[in-house]
Design a protein around this motif. Structure first.
Motif, PDB file in Angstrom:
ATOM      1  N   ALA A 152       0.820  -1.212   0.000  1.00  0.00           N
ATOM      2  CA  ALA A 152       0.000   0.000   0.000  1.00  0.00           C
ATOM      3  C   ALA A 152       0.850   1.258   0.000  1.00  0.00           C
ATOM      4  CB  ALA A 152      -0.937   0.010   1.199  1.00  0.00           C
ATOM      5  N   LEU A 153       2.137   1.129   0.319  1.00  0.00           N
ATOM      6  CA  LEU A 153       3.021   2.291   0.391  1.00  0.00           C
ATOM      7  C   LEU A 153       3.825   2.494  -0.883  1.00  0.00           C
ATOM      8  CD1 LEU A 153       4.331   1.674   4.017  1.00  0.00           C
ATOM      9  CD2 LEU A 153       2.722   3.444   3.306  1.00  0.00           C
ATOM     10  N   SER A 154       3.579   1.688  -1.893  1.00  0.00           N
ATOM     11  CA  SER A 154       4.335   1.820  -3.143  1.00  0.00           C
ATOM     12  C   SER A 154       3.383   2.002  -4.318  1.00  0.00           C
ATOM     13  CB  SER A 154       5.202   0.569  -3.365  1.00  0.00           C
ATOM     14  OG  SER A 154       4.391  -0.589  -3.444  1.00  0.00           O
ATOM     15  N   GLY A 155       3.912   2.545  -5.400  1.00  0.00           N
ATOM     16  CA  GLY A 155       3.119   2.678  -6.622  1.00  0.00           C
ATOM     17  C   GLY A 155       2.316   3.943  -6.742  1.00  0.00           C
ATOM     18  N   GLY A 156       2.509   4.929  -5.848  1.00  0.00           N
ATOM     19  CA  GLY A 156       1.769   6.185  -5.951  1.00  0.00           C
ATOM     20  C   GLY A 156       2.200   7.000  -7.159  1.00  0.00           C
ATOM     21  N   THR A 157       1.287   7.809  -7.695  1.00  0.00           N
ATOM     22  CA  THR A 157       1.602   8.635  -8.864  1.00  0.00           C
ATOM     23  C   THR A 157       1.502  10.135  -8.569  1.00  0.00           C
ATOM     24  OG1 THR A 157      -0.690   8.606  -9.705  1.00  0.00           O
ATOM     25  CG2 THR A 157       0.771   6.809 -10.400  1.00  0.00           C
ATOM     26  N   ILE A 158       0.747  10.524  -7.549  1.00  0.00           N
ATOM     27  CA  ILE A 158       0.611  11.926  -7.145  1.00  0.00           C
ATOM     28  C   ILE A 158       0.074  11.925  -5.723  1.00  0.00           C
ATOM     29  CG2 ILE A 158      -1.744  12.172  -8.039  1.00  0.00           C
ATOM     30  CD1 ILE A 158      -0.985  15.031  -8.906  1.00  0.00           C
ATOM     31  N   THR A 159       0.378  12.964  -4.932  1.00  0.00           N
ATOM     32  CA  THR A 159       0.102  12.915  -3.494  1.00  0.00           C
ATOM     33  C   THR A 159      -0.612  14.172  -3.001  1.00  0.00           C
ATOM     34  OG1 THR A 159       1.967  11.453  -3.032  1.00  0.00           O
ATOM     35  CG2 THR A 159       1.222  12.818  -1.207  1.00  0.00           C
ATOM     36  N   ILE A 160      -1.441  13.974  -1.950  1.00  0.00           N
ATOM     37  CA  ILE A 160      -2.050  15.071  -1.190  1.00  0.00           C
ATOM     38  C   ILE A 160      -1.556  14.993   0.245  1.00  0.00           C
ATOM     39  CG2 ILE A 160      -4.191  15.997  -0.223  1.00  0.00           C
ATOM     40  CD1 ILE A 160      -5.670  15.061  -2.665  1.00  0.00           C
ATOM     41  N   THR A 161      -1.191  16.121   0.833  1.00  0.00           N
ATOM     42  CA  THR A 161      -0.872  16.187   2.255  1.00  0.00           C
ATOM     43  C   THR A 161      -1.764  17.235   2.910  1.00  0.00           C
ATOM     44  OG1 THR A 161       0.852  16.637   3.899  1.00  0.00           O
ATOM     45  CG2 THR A 161       1.062  17.784   1.801  1.00  0.00           C
ATOM     46  N   ASN A 162      -2.452  16.844   3.954  1.00  0.00           N
ATOM     47  CA  ASN A 162      -3.411  17.728   4.620  1.00  0.00           C
ATOM     48  C   ASN A 162      -2.759  18.348   5.854  1.00  0.00           C
ATOM     49  OD1 ASN A 162      -5.592  19.042   5.671  1.00  0.00           O
ATOM     50  ND2 ASN A 162      -6.804  17.214   6.094  1.00  0.00           N
ATOM     51  N   ILE A 163      -2.096  19.489   5.666  1.00  0.00           N
ATOM     52  CA  ILE A 163      -1.465  20.165   6.793  1.00  0.00           C
ATOM     53  C   ILE A 163      -2.463  21.021   7.564  1.00  0.00           C
ATOM     54  CG2 ILE A 163       0.812  20.148   5.726  1.00  0.00           C
ATOM     55  CD1 ILE A 163       0.399  23.014   4.868  1.00  0.00           C
ATOM     56  N   GLY A 164      -3.663  21.168   7.026  1.00  0.00           N
ATOM     57  CA  GLY A 164      -4.694  21.958   7.699  1.00  0.00           C
ATOM     58  C   GLY A 164      -5.132  21.353   9.019  1.00  0.00           C
ATOM     59  N   VAL A 165      -4.987  20.018   9.164  1.00  0.00           N
ATOM     60  CA  VAL A 165      -5.403  19.388  10.414  1.00  0.00           C
ATOM     61  C   VAL A 165      -4.540  19.848  11.579  1.00  0.00           C
ATOM     62  CG1 VAL A 165      -6.356  17.356   9.274  1.00  0.00           C
ATOM     63  CG2 VAL A 165      -3.950  17.377   9.945  1.00  0.00           C
ATOM     64  N   PHE A 166      -3.370  20.422  11.294  1.00  0.00           N
ATOM     65  CA  PHE A 166      -2.497  20.938  12.341  1.00  0.00           C
ATOM     66  C   PHE A 166      -2.645  22.450  12.513  1.00  0.00           C
ATOM     67  CE2 PHE A 166      -0.331  17.309  10.301  1.00  0.00           C
ATOM     68  CZ  PHE A 166      -0.387  16.411  11.352  1.00  0.00           C
ATOM     69  N   GLY A 167      -3.637  23.035  11.828  1.00  0.00           N
ATOM     70  CA  GLY A 167      -3.862  24.466  11.928  1.00  0.00           C
ATOM     71  C   GLY A 167      -2.914  25.288  11.070  1.00  0.00           C
ATOM     72  N   ILE A 168      -2.263  24.661  10.085  1.00  0.00           N
ATOM     73  CA  ILE A 168      -1.309  25.343   9.216  1.00  0.00           C
ATOM     74  C   ILE A 168      -2.014  25.782   7.933  1.00  0.00           C
ATOM     75  CG2 ILE A 168       0.889  25.133   7.998  1.00  0.00           C
ATOM     76  CD1 ILE A 168       1.062  25.011  11.062  1.00  0.00           C
ATOM     77  N   ASP A 169      -1.667  26.988   7.467  1.00  0.00           N
ATOM     78  CA  ASP A 169      -2.332  27.533   6.282  1.00  0.00           C
ATOM     79  C   ASP A 169      -1.674  27.101   4.972  1.00  0.00           C
ATOM     80  OD1 ASP A 169      -4.214  28.963   7.820  1.00  0.00           O
ATOM     81  OD2 ASP A 169      -2.765  30.562   8.158  1.00  0.00           O
ATOM     82  N   ALA A 170      -0.340  27.063   4.916  1.00  0.00           N
ATOM     83  CA  ALA A 170       0.347  26.762   3.664  1.00  0.00           C
ATOM     84  C   ALA A 170       1.747  26.259   3.963  1.00  0.00           C
ATOM     85  CB  ALA A 170       0.412  28.013   2.771  1.00  0.00           C
ATOM     86  N   GLY A 171       2.366  25.638   2.973  1.00  0.00           N
ATOM     87  CA  GLY A 171       3.723  25.138   3.123  1.00  0.00           C
ATOM     88  C   GLY A 171       4.337  24.855   1.773  1.00  0.00           C
ATOM     89  N   THR A 172       5.552  24.314   1.786  1.00  0.00           N
ATOM     90  CA  THR A 172       6.234  23.955   0.539  1.00  0.00           C
ATOM     91  C   THR A 172       6.543  22.466   0.596  1.00  0.00           C
ATOM     92  OG1 THR A 172       8.363  24.602   1.515  1.00  0.00           O
ATOM     93  CG2 THR A 172       7.217  26.236   0.183  1.00  0.00           C
ATOM     94  N   PRO A 173       5.587  21.612   0.287  1.00  0.00           N
ATOM     95  CA  PRO A 173       5.790  20.164   0.429  1.00  0.00           C
ATOM     96  C   PRO A 173       6.855  19.643  -0.524  1.00  0.00           C
ATOM     97  CG  PRO A 173       3.762  20.624  -0.776  1.00  0.00           C
ATOM     98  CD  PRO A 173       4.257  21.937  -0.263  1.00  0.00           C
ATOM     99  N   ILE A 174       7.587  18.623  -0.076  1.00  0.00           N
ATOM    100  CA  ILE A 174       8.608  17.973  -0.892  1.00  0.00           C
ATOM    101  C   ILE A 174       7.974  16.798  -1.625  1.00  0.00           C
ATOM    102  CG2 ILE A 174      10.779  16.670  -0.836  1.00  0.00           C
ATOM    103  CD1 ILE A 174      11.661  18.352   1.478  1.00  0.00           C
TER     104      ILE A 174
END
Length: 458
Positions: A368-390
């Protein structure tokens, strides 16, 4: 007859794993495929099944030790029941020499499909987690001490405190003996809250009326042990570090930001929750963003590609395996939803719930941890507005969604209090041009700002 079981490759070509906990002890009788240990790889905590039916003779490695693939971890007597009081001898328990028929027997002890046994020593000395139970095991080249019988006090199935792998990992990190923790879960199961409560209750309260001389002078140096705490870099943290370094210094990152009024999407979610046909579907903002991303990929396929340096090719994926960055007790995991573009909103919500439950329980599989093609990261759950994801290595884009906030916003020529969200998109500039990345981000924003716009995109 004695059979030696060597640590198998548990998937993805991993070279080492940590024995989190033994569920058996010497003298225990086991059946084929019985769960005998929890083993932590760089990707997941997995259950290790017994490859034999018989009696456990020797545990070659204690819990808390990192073991290389192919090294012996447990010996079984498969010729019959052992006497309860008999102790395994070095002759019985010693790993067979890596030559001739003995080597063939060692290879039989590997699980099918997990690769051959390692034929020669040459691994560095195994690293034990500080405070781990059991006797330290010497390096492989110390042949005169190569077998150690480990009999921890609470490794038998009847005495071992009931808990899950993530809880045991938390307790190990905090230096807590689970035998001293009272479980409040079902049937006495020890939970994370139980471990945290034990830590709080174990710390003595500070004296309220301490004499001035009882405090160190200002600027007094702390002892070396009090100034820092060291722990080995291994398992998931090592894999994460290698992945982000590779990504950051291989793919030229570009990050763009878009702040939008998502009040119509919030109202849509409220209406779905009020609709009894969708009340139990668990559809939230992450599911809507995931659906918007899948639709936007169809209009800008360049964000769903991979740069194949060796072949000198750009790989265009015609499906979307959507990775979802998840913070877990073990660290960052990015399991993916296979063929997310084929799921409707309800299906995406169900897939996200399944994925999240597995990640929190520590049962996410390496597949389940392999084979991804594009990703979403939800930093809003930590109260963060924006970031520069790697970027995840091998992917062209990652979308970060911030917190939804009520803010004054221009609405129909006036200022009104609206629900506002910031999206951050990082992409690989080798694969995605600025115009393509901007159009992709704008499409997602358009859908969230006005869900009815989907009709113009499909």
């Amino acid at each position: 007859m004695i059979k030696v079981f060597n640590l198998p490759d548990l998937g993805e070509g991993l070279t080492e794993s940590e024995i989190v906990a033994w569920l058996v002890a010497p003298g225990d009788e086991v059946t084929l495929n019985q769960h005998i240990a929890d083993v932590e790889t760089a990707k997941a905590v997995v259950e290790l099944p017994s490859p034999f039916a018989g009696v456990v003779r020797v545990l070659h490695q204690p819990a808390g030790v990192v073991v290389h693939v192919g090294e012996p971890i447990v010996s079984f007597d498969i010729g019959g029941a052992a006497e309860p009081d008999s102790a395994p001898t070095a002759e019985d328990a010693a790993p067979t020499p890596a030559s001739g028929p003995a080597l063939a027997e060692q290879r039989e002890a590997n699980l099918v499909g997990y690769g051959p046994a390692v034929e020669s020593g040459g691994h560095p000395q195994r690293r034990a987690r500080p405070g781990a139970a059991g006797t330290p095991v010497p390096a492989a080249d110390q042949a005169d001490q190569r077998v150690v019988a480990v009999t921890p006090a609470a490794t038998s199935a009847g005495e071992r405190p009931r808990s899950t792998p993530p809880v045991r990992s938390l307790a190990r990190d905090l230096g807590i003996d689970l035998a001293a923790v009272t479980g409040t879960g079902r049937d006495g199961l020890i939970t994370r809250d139980d471990v945290r409560t034990h830590v709080t209750e174990s710390v003595p309260a500070p004296a309220l009326h301490g004499a001035p001389e009882s405090f160190p002078e200002q600027g007094a140096a702390l002892g070396a042990a009090e100034r820092e705490t060291r722990s080995p870099i291994k398992s998931l943290r090592k894999l994460t570090a290698a992945a982000v370094v590779q990504s950051a210094f291989t793919a030229p990152h570009v990050t763009e930001f878009l702040t939008i009024d998502v009040t119509p999407t919030v109202e849509l979610l409220d209406s779905l929750r009020a609709d009894r046909r969708f009340a139990d579907a668990g559809i939230g903002i992450l599911a809507v963003v995931a659906k918007a991303l899948c639709l936007a990929v169809g209009r800008t396929p360049a964000v769903n590609t991979r740069w194949d340096e060796r072949a000198g090719e750009i790989v265009q994926f015609n499906h979307i395996n959507l990775g979802i960055a998840a913070a877990t007790p073990r660290g960052l995991l990015v399991p993916n939803i296979v063929d997310a573009d084929r799921l409707d909103l309800r299906g995406l919500a169900a897939a996200l719930a399944t994925l999240t439950t597995a990640a929190r329980a520590g049962t996410t599989t390496p597949t389940a941890l392999s084979g991804g093609t594009i990703t979403i990261t939800n930093i809003g759950v930590f109260g963060i507005d924006a970031g520069t994801p790697i970027l995840n290595p091998g992917e062209a884009a990652i979308l970060a969604m911030g917190a939804i906030r009520s803010q004054p916003w221009e609405y129909r020529g006036q200022v009104a209090l609206r629900k506002v969200l910031t999206l951050s998109l990082s992409f690989d500039h080798r694969l995605v041009d600025g115009e393509q990345g901007s159009r992709f981000l704008a499409d997602i924003g358009s859908i969230l700002a006005d869900p009815a716009r989907v009709l113009t995109m499909v």
